[in-house]
Design a protein around this motif. Sequence first.
Motif, mmCIF file in Angstrom:
data_model
loop_
_atom_site.group_PDB
_atom_site.id
_atom_site.type_symbol
_atom_site.label_atom_id
_atom_site.label_comp_id
_atom_site.label_asym_id
_atom_site.label_seq_id
_atom_site.Cartn_x
_atom_site.Cartn_y
_atom_site.Cartn_z
ATOM 1 N N ASN A 61 0.832 -1.209 0.000
ATOM 2 C CA ASN A 61 0.000 0.000 0.000
ATOM 3 C C ASN A 61 0.865 1.256 0.000
ATOM 4 O O ASN A 61 0.548 2.231 -0.688
ATOM 5 C CB ASN A 61 -0.960 -0.009 1.190
ATOM 6 C CG ASN A 61 -2.067 -1.023 1.000
ATOM 7 O OD1 ASN A 61 -2.569 -1.211 -0.098
ATOM 8 N ND2 ASN A 61 -2.442 -1.695 2.065
ATOM 9 N N PHE A 62 1.975 1.239 0.735
ATOM 10 C CA PHE A 62 2.855 2.411 0.747
ATOM 11 C C PHE A 62 3.492 2.625 -0.627
ATOM 12 O O PHE A 62 3.621 3.772 -1.079
ATOM 13 C CB PHE A 62 3.934 2.293 1.825
ATOM 14 C CG PHE A 62 4.818 3.504 1.861
ATOM 15 C CD1 PHE A 62 4.356 4.698 2.384
ATOM 16 C CD2 PHE A 62 6.092 3.460 1.316
ATOM 17 C CE1 PHE A 62 5.151 5.834 2.385
ATOM 18 C CE2 PHE A 62 6.898 4.588 1.318
ATOM 19 C CZ PHE A 62 6.422 5.778 1.848
ATOM 20 N N ALA A 93 -5.801 6.714 1.922
ATOM 21 C CA ALA A 93 -6.442 6.211 3.147
ATOM 22 C C ALA A 93 -7.800 6.864 3.383
ATOM 23 O O ALA A 93 -8.456 6.574 4.381
ATOM 24 C CB ALA A 93 -5.527 6.466 4.340
ATOM 25 N N THR A 94 -8.219 7.718 2.494
ATOM 26 C CA THR A 94 -9.494 8.450 2.550
ATOM 27 C C THR A 94 -9.654 9.229 3.851
ATOM 28 O O THR A 94 -10.751 9.331 4.395
ATOM 29 C CB THR A 94 -10.717 7.525 2.317
ATOM 30 O OG1 THR A 94 -10.861 6.625 3.410
ATOM 31 C CG2 THR A 94 -10.601 6.763 1.007
ATOM 32 N N GLU A 113 -7.824 8.416 -6.549
ATOM 33 C CA GLU A 113 -6.882 7.722 -5.669
ATOM 34 C C GLU A 113 -7.588 7.184 -4.433
ATOM 35 O O GLU A 113 -7.278 6.086 -3.967
ATOM 36 C CB GLU A 113 -5.725 8.630 -5.252
ATOM 37 C CG GLU A 113 -4.716 7.860 -4.413
ATOM 38 C CD GLU A 113 -3.587 8.688 -3.880
ATOM 39 O OE1 GLU A 113 -2.644 8.084 -3.316
ATOM 40 O OE2 GLU A 113 -3.621 9.932 -3.983
ATOM 41 N N ALA A 114 -8.531 7.929 -3.901
ATOM 42 C CA ALA A 114 -9.285 7.454 -2.734
ATOM 43 C C ALA A 114 -10.044 6.169 -3.064
ATOM 44 O O ALA A 114 -10.041 5.216 -2.277
ATOM 45 C CB ALA A 114 -10.241 8.542 -2.249
ATOM 46 N N MET A 120 -7.777 -1.205 -2.594
ATOM 47 C CA MET A 120 -6.530 -1.883 -2.255
ATOM 48 C C MET A 120 -6.452 -2.229 -0.766
ATOM 49 O O MET A 120 -5.945 -3.290 -0.400
ATOM 50 C CB MET A 120 -5.324 -1.032 -2.670
ATOM 51 C CG MET A 120 -5.219 -0.835 -4.181
ATOM 52 S SD MET A 120 -5.232 -2.367 -5.150
ATOM 53 C CE MET A 120 -6.859 -2.326 -5.864
ATOM 54 N N PHE A 121 -6.978 -1.365 0.097
ATOM 55 C CA PHE A 121 -7.039 -1.719 1.514
ATOM 56 C C PHE A 121 -8.011 -2.880 1.719
ATOM 57 O O PHE A 121 -7.806 -3.727 2.583
ATOM 58 C CB PHE A 121 -7.432 -0.525 2.388
ATOM 59 C CG PHE A 121 -6.282 0.375 2.720
ATOM 60 C CD1 PHE A 121 -5.157 -0.106 3.350
ATOM 61 C CD2 PHE A 121 -6.337 1.725 2.405
ATOM 62 C CE1 PHE A 121 -4.087 0.721 3.660
ATOM 63 C CE2 PHE A 121 -5.279 2.569 2.708
ATOM 64 C CZ PHE A 121 -4.144 2.065 3.340
ATOM 65 N N GLY A 122 -9.060 -2.925 0.896
ATOM 66 C CA GLY A 122 -9.984 -4.055 0.950
ATOM 67 C C GLY A 122 -9.298 -5.358 0.576
ATOM 68 O O GLY A 122 -9.510 -6.397 1.211
#
Length: 146
Positions: A61-62, A93-94, A113-114, A120-122
């Motif tokens: 993610n980074f 990261a919203t 991007e949000a 992607m966090f999902g």
Amino acid sequence: MFVDLLVGIPVMVLCLVLQAIFVAYGLRPYVRYMRRRTGQESMWHNTLLLSLVMLVMLLGNFVQMSVWGALFLALGEFDDFATAVYHSGVNFATLGYGDMVMSAEWRLLGPLEAANGILMFGVSTAVMTATVTDVLKRAFEQRHQG
């Protein structure tokens, strides 16, 4: 708006590919190890395995935030990479701090991007859930066999 989509969608696709790579490299060693396991793993050992998978997902993610930050820098939205990555992280990261705003020309990239970050966090969450489920299942089986 159309130009924002032409610029943002390929970056979203790149992030999807990067996420797939990090998932593969995060889970492949885990799966390989679990196939060779002795059946006597301790709680600390399982915690280490889960932590390593989580760190790989966070790194992925980074890296994606850095890709978006590099795009923002290349578009001239920010003067330095650290600021561009900070803004990217807020979008990805919203968080929505709102302490930095992009120009009207490129501001649609923020919501893109949000949306990318949520997805992607999902995926990262799904990987961690699958890993935790597998560890718990194996621990339950180990306990009931012995």
